[in-house]
Motif scaffolding. Structure first.
Motif, mmCIF file in Angstrom:
data_model
loop_
_atom_site.group_PDB
_atom_site.id
_atom_site.type_symbol
_atom_site.label_atom_id
_atom_site.label_comp_id
_atom_site.label_asym_id
_atom_site.label_seq_id
_atom_site.Cartn_x
_atom_site.Cartn_y
_atom_site.Cartn_z
ATOM 1 N N THR A 126 -59.161 89.792 -65.087
ATOM 2 C CA THR A 126 -59.005 88.918 -63.921
ATOM 3 C C THR A 126 -58.493 87.538 -64.314
ATOM 4 N N SER A 127 -58.659 87.166 -65.594
ATOM 5 C CA SER A 127 -58.205 85.856 -66.061
ATOM 6 C C SER A 127 -57.569 86.002 -67.429
ATOM 7 N N LEU A 128 -56.342 85.509 -67.570
ATOM 8 C CA LEU A 128 -55.614 85.650 -68.825
ATOM 9 C C LEU A 128 -54.831 84.377 -69.118
ATOM 10 N N CYS A 129 -55.075 83.798 -70.292
ATOM 11 C CA CYS A 129 -54.340 82.615 -70.735
ATOM 12 C C CYS A 129 -53.499 82.974 -71.942
ATOM 13 N N LEU A 130 -52.181 82.889 -71.776
ATOM 14 C CA LEU A 130 -51.219 83.187 -72.828
ATOM 15 C C LEU A 130 -50.389 81.951 -73.173
ATOM 16 N N GLY A 131 -50.898 80.777 -72.864
ATOM 17 C CA GLY A 131 -50.146 79.555 -73.078
ATOM 18 C C GLY A 131 -49.634 79.403 -74.500
ATOM 19 N N TRP A 132 -48.338 79.116 -74.641
ATOM 20 C CA TRP A 132 -47.691 78.861 -75.923
ATOM 21 C C TRP A 132 -47.716 80.071 -76.856
ATOM 22 N N CYS A 133 -47.841 81.269 -76.285
ATOM 23 C CA CYS A 133 -47.645 82.496 -77.068
ATOM 24 C C CYS A 133 -46.152 82.849 -77.081
ATOM 25 N N LEU A 155 -53.707 83.204 -64.195
ATOM 26 C CA LEU A 155 -52.743 83.451 -65.256
ATOM 27 C C LEU A 155 -52.144 82.129 -65.714
ATOM 28 N N ASP A 156 -52.168 81.923 -67.040
ATOM 29 C CA ASP A 156 -51.587 80.722 -67.639
ATOM 30 C C ASP A 156 -50.576 81.135 -68.690
ATOM 31 N N VAL A 157 -49.308 80.826 -68.443
ATOM 32 C CA VAL A 157 -48.246 81.087 -69.420
ATOM 33 C C VAL A 157 -47.507 79.793 -69.736
ATOM 34 N N SER A 158 -48.231 78.682 -69.695
ATOM 35 C CA SER A 158 -47.633 77.376 -69.978
ATOM 36 C C SER A 158 -46.999 77.365 -71.365
ATOM 37 N N GLY A 159 -45.859 76.698 -71.474
ATOM 38 C CA GLY A 159 -45.210 76.539 -72.768
ATOM 39 C C GLY A 159 -44.484 77.756 -73.281
ATOM 40 N N CYS A 160 -44.428 78.814 -72.495
ATOM 41 C CA CYS A 160 -43.701 80.032 -72.901
ATOM 42 C C CYS A 160 -42.251 79.877 -72.444
ATOM 43 N N GLY A 161 -41.432 79.318 -73.316
ATOM 44 C CA GLY A 161 -40.092 78.886 -72.923
ATOM 45 C C GLY A 161 -39.122 79.988 -72.589
ATOM 46 N N ARG A 162 -39.443 81.242 -72.933
ATOM 47 C CA ARG A 162 -38.517 82.352 -72.641
ATOM 48 C C ARG A 162 -38.803 83.023 -71.307
ATOM 49 N N ILE A 163 -39.756 82.495 -70.584
ATOM 50 C CA ILE A 163 -40.062 83.046 -69.258
ATOM 51 C C ILE A 163 -39.116 82.442 -68.225
ATOM 52 N N SER A 164 -38.642 83.288 -67.317
ATOM 53 C CA SER A 164 -37.693 82.844 -66.290
ATOM 54 C C SER A 164 -38.190 83.264 -64.910
ATOM 55 N N ASP A 165 -37.355 83.056 -63.921
ATOM 56 C CA ASP A 165 -37.708 83.420 -62.540
ATOM 57 C C ASP A 165 -38.070 84.895 -62.404
ATOM 58 N N ALA A 166 -37.396 85.763 -63.157
ATOM 59 C CA ALA A 166 -37.626 87.206 -63.014
ATOM 60 C C ALA A 166 -39.074 87.566 -63.338
ATOM 61 N N GLY A 167 -39.592 87.036 -64.420
ATOM 62 C CA GLY A 167 -40.965 87.340 -64.793
ATOM 63 C C GLY A 167 -41.983 86.775 -63.818
#
Length: 570
Positions: free
Chosen positions: A181-188, A208-220
């Motif tokens: 229910t909660s997932l933090c992937l920041g800077w992975c 959901l936290d994907v902060s700093g994941c520079g390869r993520i775009s609108d599609a994801g």
């Protein structure tokens, strides 16, 4: 059952108090013994809910009976290599798992945490539902695979800053831990592929936290907000390839959104978000340079439930935009307006009129704000708990005294390089805001009188910045430490009159110290003072010794040897 957390860094307690209502005298020996056997499980759990954690841990160490009773009430543990001596971390984790079998929440941190230690933790804690591995740099995709295999009931996972975790690790985790229910992937090291898998396999995700994941775009992002329909909290801070349109495209009922640093966000995009997510309560657009007053007007029209808004260092935000938000969002509690030289007292008047429940206000570098605006806020917002007026040169002790008198709930106050702040303001603050825990007085014109007042009234103080308060002396620091034993962060940089006597006072009284800044203390801080810190402050994590000309390699080595996790800046 009561939830309790043990931070292994603090060590085990050495004393315990026992309620005499639970004691009888042994007839043969005339000695007290505990009749805990008379209590059922619910009664013990209820009793434990009133015990501070240290007392609960102490109770579990009294005897085997008490251990079997109270150890079951500890459900959350935090472990690091601090205070473990030469005991390998994996051995300590295994022993804790045996001693506290009901642990469901576990936090591991420190440079020694790697795949092996996490594997042991997963095997020894069969009830694990929450795992925090934030900043464990040595954790890899192998951990994600073993978690999927060993802990299929995992609901919360934090791997913030674990840069060796990739799309493959997320894919394996998602297939095994479908109840997340909660997932933090920041800077992975992940991309849209990871989010596509999550959108299909982890449909129960709420945070959901994907902060700093520079390869993520609108599609994801679009895939996640469409596939995870329970998603309510989303952080994509620093994802520069993501626009507001991706967030607006989904059907998830977002209540909290962090898009700080997403440079593709525009006024029109914020309008689309406001239309798609009218129940937003928390929104960060920090450093979104293309966002201005128009975006604020869109939010004012659609998102009246906002309680937290960060628009620091955006584009053309003016008094008019702030006024529109203030009038439409009466439940605002937290407002960040950092970095606007064009914001004036008129914005503060609008906030005072429309947002009387305000608790936190950040005005750092708002150089046009003056005492008049701050006084108006103080009168209208008595629940204010945090105020930042750093580098607000027109704000002086006059308005800070008003804040002290009107806002007794103040917990954090930042005054570095504001206007003239003298002892009278700090004395008033200490007398009226006794529970303040964070205070930034850098470059203020204060003397030992301020430290005396803080020592007498503010025992909860944990973070204190006295950098470049050049009138302070060793006598003031000694008095401060006698009353403020809970200091964890202390900045004494540039205080030219302080000597080793100050460090000895800090070391003796502030054993929980984690951060110490001595930068610029050129002539009177020596190895002797550092030796005192090393002896008594084993939990120290950060120390700044730049321009400490009397400190030698021997003093630095003493700190490094005693404080195993310390980072030293020279």
């Amino acid at each position: 059952m009561a939830s309790r957390e043990w931070d292994a860094m603090s060590g085990a307690p050495t004393e315990v108090s026992v309620d005499h209502d639970l004691m009888d005298l042994d007839e043969a020996e005339g000695k007290p013994h505990a009749n805990l056997g008379l209590l059922d499980a619910d009664a013990v759990a209820h009793l434990s809910s009133f015990l501070p954690l240290r007392d609960l841990l102490a109770a579990s160490c009294v005897c085997s009976e008490w251990c079997s009773t109270f150890a079951l009430c500890i459900e959350s543990i935090c472990v690091s290599n601090v205070s473990l001596g030469h005991v390998p971390l994996e051995h300590a984790i295994a022993q804790l798992g045996d001693r506290f079998p009901n642990v469901s929440s576990l936090r591991l941190h420190g440079p020694t945490v790697a795949d092996v230690q996490v594997h042991v933790a997963a095997e020894c804690n069969p009830h694990l539902t929450s795992l925090d591995l934030a900043q464990c740099d040595n954790v890899t995709d192998r951990v994600m695979e073993l978690l999927a295999r060993e802990t299929p009931g995992l609901r919360q996972l934090n791997v913030l800053g674990c840069r060796d975790i990739t799309n493959d690790g997320v894919r394996r985790l998602a297939h095994g831990c479908v109840e997340l229910t909660s997932l933090c992937l920041g800077w992975c090291d992940i991309s849209d592929n990871a989010l596509l898998v999550l959108s299909k396999q982890c449909r129960l995700l709420e945070q959901l936290d994907v902060s700093g994941c520079g390869r993520i775009s609108d599609a994801g992002v679009t895939a996640v907000v469409t596939g995870c329909r329970r998603l309510s909290i989303l952080s994509i801070e620093g994802c520069r390839e993501v626009s507001a349109w991706a967030v607006a495209a989904g059907s998830a009922p977002l209540s909290s959104l962090n898009m700080g640093g997403c440079t593709l966000v525009t006024d029109a995009g914020v309008g689309a978000i406001a239309a798609a997510h009218p129940r937003l309560r928390s929104l960060s657009l920090r450093l979104c340079r293309a966002v201005g007053d128009t975006a604020l007007r869109f939010l004012a029209m659609r998102c009246s439930d906002l309680t937290s808004l960060d628009i620091s260092r955006c584009g053309s935000v003016t008094d008019a935009g702030v006024a529109a938000i203030a009038a439409a969002c009466p439940q605002l509690r937290d407002v960040d307006l950092e970095g606007y030289s064009d914001i004036t007292d008129r914005a503060l008047y609008a906030l005072a009129q429309g947002c009387v429940h305000l608790e936190s206000l950040n005005l750092w570098v708002c150089s046009q704000v003056s005492d008049a605006g701050i006084q108006t806020i103080a009168h209208a917002c008595p629940s204010l708990r945090s105020l930042d007026v750093r580098l607000c040169s027109k704000v002086s002790g006059v308005s800070i005294i008003e804040v002290a008198n009107r806002c007794p709930k103040m917990r954090a106050l930042f005054l570095e390089r504001a206007g003239r702040i003298s002892d009278s303001a700090i004395i008033a603050l200490s007398q009226n805001c006794a529970h303040i825990h964070t205070l930034d007085l850098g470059w203020c014109d204060i003397t030992d009188e301020s430290l005396n007042a803080l020592s007498e009234n503010c025992s909860d103080l944990s973070c204190l910045n006295l950098g470049y308060c050049e009138l302070l002396t060793d006598a003031g620091v000694l008095t401060l430490t006698q009353g403020c034993h809970n200091l964890t962060s202390l900045d004494l940089g540039g205080c030219k009159h302080l000597s080793d006597a100050s460090l000895e006072a800090v070391a003796q009284s502030c054993r929980q110290l984690q951060s110490l800044d001595l930068g610029g203390c050129k002539h009177k801080i020596t190895d002797a003072g550092l030796q005192a810190i090393a002896t008594h402050c084993a939990g120290l994590r950060s120390i700044n010794l730049r321009f400490c000309e009397q400190v030698t390699d021997a003093g630095v080595q003493a700190v490094e040897s005693a404080c195993v996790n310390v980072q030293i800046r020279r």
